[in-house]
Design an enzyme around this catalytic site. Sequence first.
Site, mmCIF file in Angstrom:
data_model
loop_
_atom_site.group_PDB
_atom_site.id
_atom_site.type_symbol
_atom_site.label_atom_id
_atom_site.label_comp_id
_atom_site.label_asym_id
_atom_site.label_seq_id
_atom_site.Cartn_x
_atom_site.Cartn_y
_atom_site.Cartn_z
ATOM 1 N N ASN A 87 -30.324 8.834 32.083
ATOM 2 C CA ASN A 87 -29.076 8.893 31.314
ATOM 3 C C ASN A 87 -28.221 7.648 31.565
ATOM 4 O O ASN A 87 -28.027 7.257 32.714
ATOM 5 C CB ASN A 87 -28.277 10.142 31.710
ATOM 6 N N HIS A 100 -30.304 5.972 38.021
ATOM 7 C CA HIS A 100 -31.344 6.829 38.609
ATOM 8 C C HIS A 100 -32.239 7.348 37.500
ATOM 9 O O HIS A 100 -31.815 7.474 36.358
ATOM 10 C CB HIS A 100 -30.742 7.989 39.404
ATOM 11 N N HIS A 102 -34.744 10.511 36.398
ATOM 12 C CA HIS A 102 -35.106 11.899 36.688
ATOM 13 C C HIS A 102 -36.607 12.099 36.492
ATOM 14 O O HIS A 102 -37.174 11.644 35.485
ATOM 15 C CB HIS A 102 -34.396 12.858 35.721
HETATM 16 P P1 5GP Z 1 -27.060 12.371 35.850
HETATM 17 O O1 5GP Z 1 -26.415 13.537 35.152
HETATM 18 O O2 5GP Z 1 -26.037 11.356 36.322
HETATM 19 O O3 5GP Z 1 -28.175 11.750 35.061
HETATM 20 O O4 5GP Z 1 -27.767 12.989 37.122
HETATM 21 C C1 5GP Z 1 -27.160 13.110 38.366
HETATM 22 C C2 5GP Z 1 -28.043 14.040 39.162
HETATM 23 O O5 5GP Z 1 -27.747 13.869 40.523
HETATM 24 C C3 5GP Z 1 -27.825 15.513 38.824
HETATM 25 O O6 5GP Z 1 -29.052 16.099 38.440
HETATM 26 C C4 5GP Z 1 -27.269 16.103 40.114
HETATM 27 O O7 5GP Z 1 -27.733 17.401 40.354
HETATM 28 C C5 5GP Z 1 -27.766 15.118 41.161
HETATM 29 N N1 5GP Z 1 -26.910 14.967 42.326
HETATM 30 C C6 5GP Z 1 -25.566 14.737 42.333
HETATM 31 N N2 5GP Z 1 -25.102 14.601 43.603
HETATM 32 C C7 5GP Z 1 -26.192 14.739 44.416
HETATM 33 C C8 5GP Z 1 -26.344 14.693 45.837
HETATM 34 O O8 5GP Z 1 -25.404 14.514 46.603
HETATM 35 N N3 5GP Z 1 -27.607 14.861 46.308
HETATM 36 C C9 5GP Z 1 -28.688 15.077 45.479
HETATM 37 N N4 5GP Z 1 -29.886 15.231 46.057
HETATM 38 N N5 5GP Z 1 -28.568 15.129 44.142
HETATM 39 C C10 5GP Z 1 -27.329 14.971 43.613
#
Ligand code: 5GP
Length: 137
Positions: A87, A100, A102
Site C-alpha cells: 500500500n 513494507h 505484505h
Molecule cells: P499498511 O496498512 O500500512 O499497509 O500495513 C501496516 C501493517 O502493519 C498492518 O497490517 C498492521 O497490522 C501492521 N503493524 C502495525 N504496527 C505493528 C507492530 O508494531 N508490529 C507488527 N508486527 N505489525 C504491525
Amino acid sequence: MADMCIFCKIANGEIPSNCLYEDELVKVILDLSPASKGHALIIPKRHAKDLFELDEETKAYVLQVASKVGAALKKTLNADGINIMQNNGEAAGQTVMHFHMHIIPRYKGDGLQLFPSGESTPEELKEIRDKVVAELN
Ligand code: 5GP
Ligand code: ZN
C-alpha cells in the site's frame, strides 16, 4: 522523522517482533494483526516512506524475498495461495509510513476480499490508457 518510525525501530531491533528472516537489507516479521494465518511483512532496513521513495536495489530485492518467504509460508502452513500486497499512501490503506510489503497466505474458503471487482467503460479505459502511455513515453 525516521527515529520516530515504528518500522525503523522494529527493523533495528529496538522494538521486538517475531522475525522470520533478516539480512543486511530487510527484516521479515509476522504482522501483529494478521489478515490471515502467517501474514508477514517485509520491511527494508533503510527508511523510505513508500515505493516511490525506495531505492532501486531494495525495490528489486523485496520481490525476491517475497518469493522465498512466500514459498516457505505456503509449505509450512499448507496455504493454498499467497497474496503479495503493498500500500502506498493513506488513500491506498497505508497506515505505517515506512515502505513494507505484505505476504498474505490464503486458504480455500477464507472469504478474504482484497480485490473487489469494479466497473468501467471502454471509453474510460481508453482515456486512462492514453494519459498513462503519454506520461511513460
Ligand atoms: P499498511 O496498512 O500500512 O499497509 O500495513 C501496516 C501493517 O502493519 C498492518 O497490517 C498492521 O497490522 C501492521 N503493524 C502495525 N504496527 C505493528 C507492530 O508494531 N508490529 C507488527 N508486527 N505489525 C504491525
Ligand atoms: Zn522508518
